[in-house]
Scaffold this motif. Structure first.
Motif, PDB file in Angstrom:
ATOM      1  N   ASN A  26       0.804  -1.221   0.000  1.00  0.00           N
ATOM      2  CA  ASN A  26       0.000   0.000   0.000  1.00  0.00           C
ATOM      3  C   ASN A  26       0.843   1.279   0.000  1.00  0.00           C
ATOM      4  O   ASN A  26       0.321   2.354  -0.265  1.00  0.00           O
ATOM      5  N   SER A  27       2.117   1.151   0.297  1.00  0.00           N
ATOM      6  CA  SER A  27       2.972   2.349   0.356  1.00  0.00           C
ATOM      7  C   SER A  27       3.538   2.735  -1.006  1.00  0.00           C
ATOM      8  O   SER A  27       4.218   3.749  -1.115  1.00  0.00           O
ATOM      9  N   SER A  28       3.311   1.927  -2.012  1.00  0.00           N
ATOM     10  CA  SER A  28       3.830   2.191  -3.369  1.00  0.00           C
ATOM     11  C   SER A  28       5.348   2.378  -3.366  1.00  0.00           C
ATOM     12  O   SER A  28       5.874   3.286  -4.003  1.00  0.00           O
ATOM     13  N   GLY A  29       6.020   1.540  -2.598  1.00  0.00           N
ATOM     14  CA  GLY A  29       7.486   1.563  -2.587  1.00  0.00           C
ATOM     15  C   GLY A  29       8.115   2.529  -1.592  1.00  0.00           C
ATOM     16  O   GLY A  29       9.332   2.602  -1.492  1.00  0.00           O
ATOM     17  N   ARG A  30       7.316   3.274  -0.836  1.00  0.00           N
ATOM     18  CA  ARG A  30       7.871   4.242   0.120  1.00  0.00           C
ATOM     19  C   ARG A  30       8.294   3.594   1.430  1.00  0.00           C
ATOM     20  O   ARG A  30       9.075   4.170   2.179  1.00  0.00           O
ATOM     21  N   VAL A  31       7.771   2.393   1.722  1.00  0.00           N
ATOM     22  CA  VAL A  31       8.063   1.713   2.975  1.00  0.00           C
ATOM     23  C   VAL A  31       8.610   0.324   2.677  1.00  0.00           C
ATOM     24  O   VAL A  31       8.006  -0.430   1.917  1.00  0.00           O
ATOM     25  N   SER A  32       9.750  -0.001   3.281  1.00  0.00           N
ATOM     26  CA  SER A  32      10.324  -1.336   3.109  1.00  0.00           C
ATOM     27  C   SER A  32       9.692  -2.293   4.116  1.00  0.00           C
ATOM     28  O   SER A  32       9.049  -1.872   5.073  1.00  0.00           O
ATOM     29  N   ALA A  33       9.909  -3.588   3.911  1.00  0.00           N
ATOM     30  CA  ALA A  33       9.388  -4.594   4.832  1.00  0.00           C
ATOM     31  C   ALA A  33       9.984  -4.393   6.224  1.00  0.00           C
ATOM     32  O   ALA A  33       9.283  -4.547   7.230  1.00  0.00           O
ATOM     33  N   GLU A  34      11.248  -4.032   6.289  1.00  0.00           N
ATOM     34  CA  GLU A  34      11.897  -3.801   7.583  1.00  0.00           C
ATOM     35  C   GLU A  34      11.265  -2.604   8.295  1.00  0.00           C
ATOM     36  O   GLU A  34      10.999  -2.654   9.495  1.00  0.00           O
TER      37      GLU A  34
END
Length: 170
Positions: A26-34
């Motif tokens: 949902n972050s469109s690449g702004r948030v990593s899994a970590e």
């Protein structure tokens, strides 16, 4: 009469990995899994800290001026919130593993304050049942074990605490 139905309204319930995956997607690449994992862990720690403070105030264990009046107002505000809630009430507990992990991280391995969380859940179910006929409790342990009984869930928390190495026990 208390109605027991399995429902999940809290993001802290269920599969933590799926929650993290959804946050990343949902972050469109702004948030990593970590980063998502760190956010979920912080949210769990914050929830336990707030619940611990609320229960310490309401039980009188936290000594501040006029603590009895604050405890009474907290209980009254919980009753008001439950009575003004439209429809059935669902009280969702954190996954046992998440609750243990968050409390351990919050206190450096000291889990004795987890009893505040247990008291919070018990009193929440009790207070909600005083003002609504349909109250649902939902707790999980791992990905495949769930209960609608607050006492069973608390037993799971106690079992998980007992299973920890002696250095982490209260």
């Amino acid at each position: 009469m208390t109605s027991i139905t399995p429902t999940s309204t809290s993001p802290l319930l269920g599969d933590r990995a799926a929650l993290i995956e959804r946050m990343v997607a949902n972050s469109s690449g702004r948030v990593s899994a970590e980063e998502a994992s760190t956010q979920v862990a912080q949210s769990e720690r914050d929830q336990l800290l707030f619940i611990g403070l609320q229960e310490a105030l309401s039980s009188g264990r936290l000594k501040i001026p006029d603590g009895a009046a604050i405890a009474e107002r907290l209980q009254s505000s919980r009753l008001d919130a439950f009575s003004s809630h439209p429809g059935p009430i669902t009280i969702s507990a954190m996954n046992v593993d998440s609750a243990i992990g968050a409390q351990s991280t919050l206190t450096g391995g000291d889990l004795k304050n987890l009893s505040l969380y247990m008291d919070h859940l018990r009193s929440g179910v009790h207070l909600a049942s005083q003002v609504k006929s349909e109250v649902t409790f939902f707790g999980t342990w791992g990905e495949d074990k769930y209960t609608n009984n607050v006492e069973e869930y608390i037993g799971w928390l106690q079992s998980a605490m007992q299973a920890l190495p002696a250095t982490n026990k209260p």
